[in-house]
Write an enzyme that holds these catalytic residues in place. Structure first.
Site, PDB file in Angstrom:
ATOM      1  N   CYS A 259     -10.647  -9.464  21.216  1.00 34.26           N
ATOM      2  CA  CYS A 259     -11.202  -9.120  21.592  1.00 34.26           C
ATOM      3  C   CYS A 259     -12.485  -9.843  21.754  1.00 34.26           C
ATOM      4  CB  CYS A 259     -11.736  -8.858  19.855  1.00 34.26           C
ATOM      5  SG  CYS A 259     -11.768 -10.254  18.697  1.00 34.26           S
TER       6      CYS A 259
ATOM      7  N   SER B 169       0.623  -1.110   0.394  1.00 27.48           N
ATOM      8  CA  SER B 169       0.193   0.001   0.067  1.00 27.48           C
ATOM      9  C   SER B 169       0.517   1.074  -0.113  1.00 27.48           C
ATOM     10  CB  SER B 169      -0.951  -0.808   1.123  1.00 27.48           C
ATOM     11  OG  SER B 169      -2.036  -1.121   1.465  1.00 27.48           O
TER      12      SER B 169
ATOM     13  N   HIS C 200     -19.091 -10.024  18.990  1.00 26.84           N
ATOM     14  CA  HIS C 200     -19.208 -10.368  19.729  1.00 26.84           C
ATOM     15  C   HIS C 200     -20.261 -11.223  20.986  1.00 26.84           C
ATOM     16  CE1 HIS C 200     -16.078 -11.382  16.957  1.00 26.84           C
ATOM     17  NE2 HIS C 200     -14.733 -11.354  17.961  1.00 26.84           N
TER      18      HIS C 200
HETATM   19  P1  NAP Z   1      -6.761  -6.884   8.481  1.00 28.51           P
HETATM   20  O1  NAP Z   1      -7.663  -6.580   7.706  1.00 28.51           O
HETATM   21  O2  NAP Z   1      -6.117  -8.672   7.908  1.00 28.51           O
HETATM   22  O3  NAP Z   1      -5.362  -6.039   8.128  1.00 28.51           O
HETATM   23  C1  NAP Z   1      -4.173  -5.976   8.208  1.00 28.51           C
HETATM   24  C2  NAP Z   1      -3.052  -4.494   8.226  1.00 28.51           C
HETATM   25  O4  NAP Z   1      -2.142  -4.413   8.577  1.00 28.51           O
HETATM   26  C3  NAP Z   1      -3.648  -4.244   7.356  1.00 28.51           C
HETATM   27  O5  NAP Z   1      -3.320  -2.751   7.130  1.00 28.51           O
HETATM   28  C4  NAP Z   1      -2.238  -4.110   6.322  1.00 28.51           C
HETATM   29  O6  NAP Z   1      -1.759  -3.387   5.030  1.00 28.51           O
HETATM   30  C5  NAP Z   1      -1.514  -4.595   7.526  1.00 28.51           C
HETATM   31  N1  NAP Z   1      -0.263  -5.221   7.228  1.00 28.51           N
HETATM   32  C6  NAP Z   1      -0.531  -6.749   6.444  1.00 28.51           C
HETATM   33  N2  NAP Z   1       1.214  -6.943   6.594  1.00 28.51           N
HETATM   34  C7  NAP Z   1       2.293  -5.261   6.547  1.00 28.51           C
HETATM   35  C8  NAP Z   1       3.401  -5.408   6.573  1.00 28.51           C
HETATM   36  N3  NAP Z   1       4.318  -6.387   6.002  1.00 28.51           N
HETATM   37  N4  NAP Z   1       3.153  -4.826   7.461  1.00 28.51           N
HETATM   38  C9  NAP Z   1       2.566  -3.635   7.566  1.00 28.51           C
HETATM   39  N5  NAP Z   1       1.815  -3.280   7.622  1.00 28.51           N
HETATM   40  C10 NAP Z   1       1.431  -4.757   7.164  1.00 28.51           C
HETATM   41  O7  NAP Z   1      -6.747  -7.245   9.799  1.00 28.51           O
HETATM   42  P2  NAP Z   1      -7.139  -6.361  11.519  1.00 28.51           P
HETATM   43  O8  NAP Z   1      -8.869  -7.207  11.062  1.00 28.51           O
HETATM   44  O9  NAP Z   1      -7.208  -4.633  10.695  1.00 28.51           O
HETATM   45  O10 NAP Z   1      -5.917  -6.875  12.454  1.00 28.51           O
HETATM   46  C11 NAP Z   1      -4.980  -6.293  12.804  1.00 28.51           C
HETATM   47  C12 NAP Z   1      -4.484  -7.148  14.225  1.00 28.51           C
HETATM   48  O11 NAP Z   1      -5.646  -6.378  14.843  1.00 28.51           O
HETATM   49  C13 NAP Z   1      -4.250  -8.189  13.441  1.00 28.51           C
HETATM   50  O12 NAP Z   1      -2.856  -7.725  14.548  1.00 28.51           O
HETATM   51  C14 NAP Z   1      -5.672  -8.807  14.985  1.00 28.51           C
HETATM   52  O13 NAP Z   1      -5.790  -9.601  15.584  1.00 28.51           O
HETATM   53  C15 NAP Z   1      -5.567  -7.121  15.801  1.00 28.51           C
HETATM   54  N6  NAP Z   1      -7.422  -6.918  16.073  1.00 28.51           N
HETATM   55  C16 NAP Z   1      -8.222  -7.542  15.252  1.00 28.51           C
HETATM   56  C17 NAP Z   1      -9.584  -7.240  16.018  1.00 28.51           C
HETATM   57  C18 NAP Z   1     -10.501  -7.669  14.286  1.00 28.51           C
HETATM   58  O14 NAP Z   1     -12.082  -7.241  15.300  1.00 28.51           O
HETATM   59  N7  NAP Z   1     -10.709  -7.477  13.158  1.00 28.51           N
HETATM   60  C19 NAP Z   1     -10.054  -7.133  16.980  1.00 28.51           C
HETATM   61  C20 NAP Z   1      -8.913  -7.218  18.047  1.00 28.51           C
HETATM   62  C21 NAP Z   1      -7.206  -6.963  17.904  1.00 28.51           C
HETATM   63  P3  NAP Z   1      -1.950  -3.902   3.597  1.00 28.51           P
HETATM   64  O15 NAP Z   1      -3.619  -3.156   3.492  1.00 28.51           O
HETATM   65  O16 NAP Z   1      -1.124  -2.720   2.434  1.00 28.51           O
HETATM   66  O17 NAP Z   1      -2.118  -5.431   3.465  1.00 28.51           O
END
Ligand code: NAP
Length: 362
Positions: A158, A41, A253
């Site tokens: 979460c 990105s 949840h």
């Molecule tokens: P997601 O939708 O898969 O988004 C992942 C993000 O990380 C995107 O912005 C992606 O960028 C970026 N990313 C991927 N590879 C990367 C790299 N090598 N260097 C830098 N950035 C990178 O995941 P999400 O659900 O938002 O979750 C993000 C984090 O929050 C995770 O650790 C997850 O466990 C935690 N979390 C999630 C939730 C939930 O309800 N979803 C709740 C609590 C915690 P690109 O778009 O450029 O690939």
């Protein structure tokens, strides 16, 4: 507050990152000026980077569309642009440990959604209503890591807010918990985008979410722990058994909880009164994202429900219902929270507000 605090969002293109932008677009204290994600990105405008994968119901706020996304690993680019970052990058654990430490070492306050640091004893896992005093460990963290201004605070998994806040209200009122069995029914958005394949999910329940049961058992006792000899020590007295299921719900949840008290037990009416009257530091300080009330009890037999209750208190409140006696333990109830708001971006924003209110960010 005279001028806003400049903040960045790492992982801004993801499910949690998009929620940050939605929730922070008109925040009274914070101005999002810096966006970062993966090298794929980086260099694109935010609008280009999220083309075809904007998951929020409302449109992308225009103020973010033209910001050029940076690589979250290139910390120096943010120097002088913002003071604090919200981290929601999806990377392997080793990379997250290194990247988040680099942001803190270079003077940024880091509030992270990732699990990588949750089990580190100088890093607080914060639910602002429950353990704000764990922020005292930041002085130790900065000293032993040689971080002058930066620090690292994480928010929990979460899966746990829906039962932790009601349970803590009872503990705060003087009732000790001995053990609980928690069965979670977790929404698909908790897995990020695109999440589980639709063919696995539709008309189905998946009784396994990798690592989730361990997180749901370990993180609560750290949050309910205390600082001793420069470490956060988990509460050894509470035993938790968790079953975590992925269900075909978009957001919200649910947790079905059976709990047993140690010693003195409250009457049902006491529990209802304690939940109704519950208030904590975020409410008392009137932090902008603090839900008032923090706990909402629904009398109807068929509540809480994700569709109807996840947005209660702007997605920041916990809705509980179905409190009744348990044939095996003392009581049972159901709790529900919005996983990407209270359980992710909103919970981290509330944590950041607490950090400002307590003087860690100026
Ligand atoms: P997601 O939708 O898969 O988004 C992942 C993000 O990380 C995107 O912005 C992606 O960028 C970026 N990313 C991927 N590879 C990367 C790299 N090598 N260097 C830098 N950035 C990178 O995941 P999400 O659900 O938002 O979750 C993000 C984090 O929050 C995770 O650790 C997850 O466990 C935690 N979390 C999630 C939730 C939930 O309800 N979803 C709740 C609590 C915690 P690109 O778009 O450029 O690939």
């Amino acid at each position: 507050m005279n001028s806003k605090i400049q903040v960045g969002v790492l992982g801004a293109t993801g499910m949690v990152g998009q929620n940050y932008l939605r929730l922070l677009q008109n925040h009274p204290w914070f101005e999002v000026v810096y966006l970062a994600a993966s090298p794929n990105s980086a260099g694109k405008t935010y609008q280009e980077a999220i083309a075809g994968r904007w998951h929020m119901r409302e449109n992308l706020p225009a103020k973010f569309a033209k910001i050029v996304v940076e690589d979250a690993s290139q910390v120096d680019k943010a120097l002088g642009k913002c003071q604090m970052v919200f981290s929601a990058v999806e990377m392997d654990k080793h990379s997250i440990l290194a990247v988040e430490a680099e942001w803190a070492a270079k003077g940024f306050g880091v509030v992270s959604n990732n699990s990588a640091y949750r089990y580190t004893d100088d890093v607080p896992v914060l639910i602002p209503e429950i353990n704000p005093e764990h922020l005292d460990i930041l002085a130790v963290q900065q000293k032993q890591r040689g971080w002058k201004k930066g620090f690292l605070v994480v928010k929990p998994n979460c899966s746990i807010q829906s039962f932790m806040i009601p349970i803590y209200a009872l503990i705060k009122a003087g009732y000790k918990i001995d053990k609980m069995i928690v069965t979670t029914l977790q929404a698909v958005s908790g897995a990020g985008y695109p999440g589980p394949a639709s063919i696995d999910l539709i008309d189905n329940i998946i009784p396994y979410i990798g690592g989730e049961e361990e997180k749901s058992e370990i993180e609560p006792v750290k949050i309910l722990g205390s600082i001793k000899d420069g470490k956060i020590v988990s509460n050894p007295d509470i035993k938790i058994s968790a079953h975590c299921n992925r269900v075909p719900v978009t957001d919200g949840h649910t947790a079905c909880v059976s709990l047993q008290f140690a010693g003195r037990k409250p009457e049902m009416a006491d529990i209802l009164r304690i939940w109704k009257e519950f208030t904590a530091e975020p409410q008392e300080r009137k932090l902008p994202s603090a839900p008032i009330p923090a706990i909402v009890y629904r009398d109807e037999n068929e509540r809480p429900q994700p569709q109807k209750d996840r947005d209660t208190g702007n997605g920041m409140a916990v809705t509980v219902g179905r409190l009744r006696k348990c044939n095996v333990f003392d009581y049972r109830f159901s709790g529900l929270h919005h996983n990407t708001v209270r359980g992710a971006a909103g919970g981290a924003i509330l944590t950041a507000e607490l950090l400002v209110a307590r003087g860690y960010v100026k």
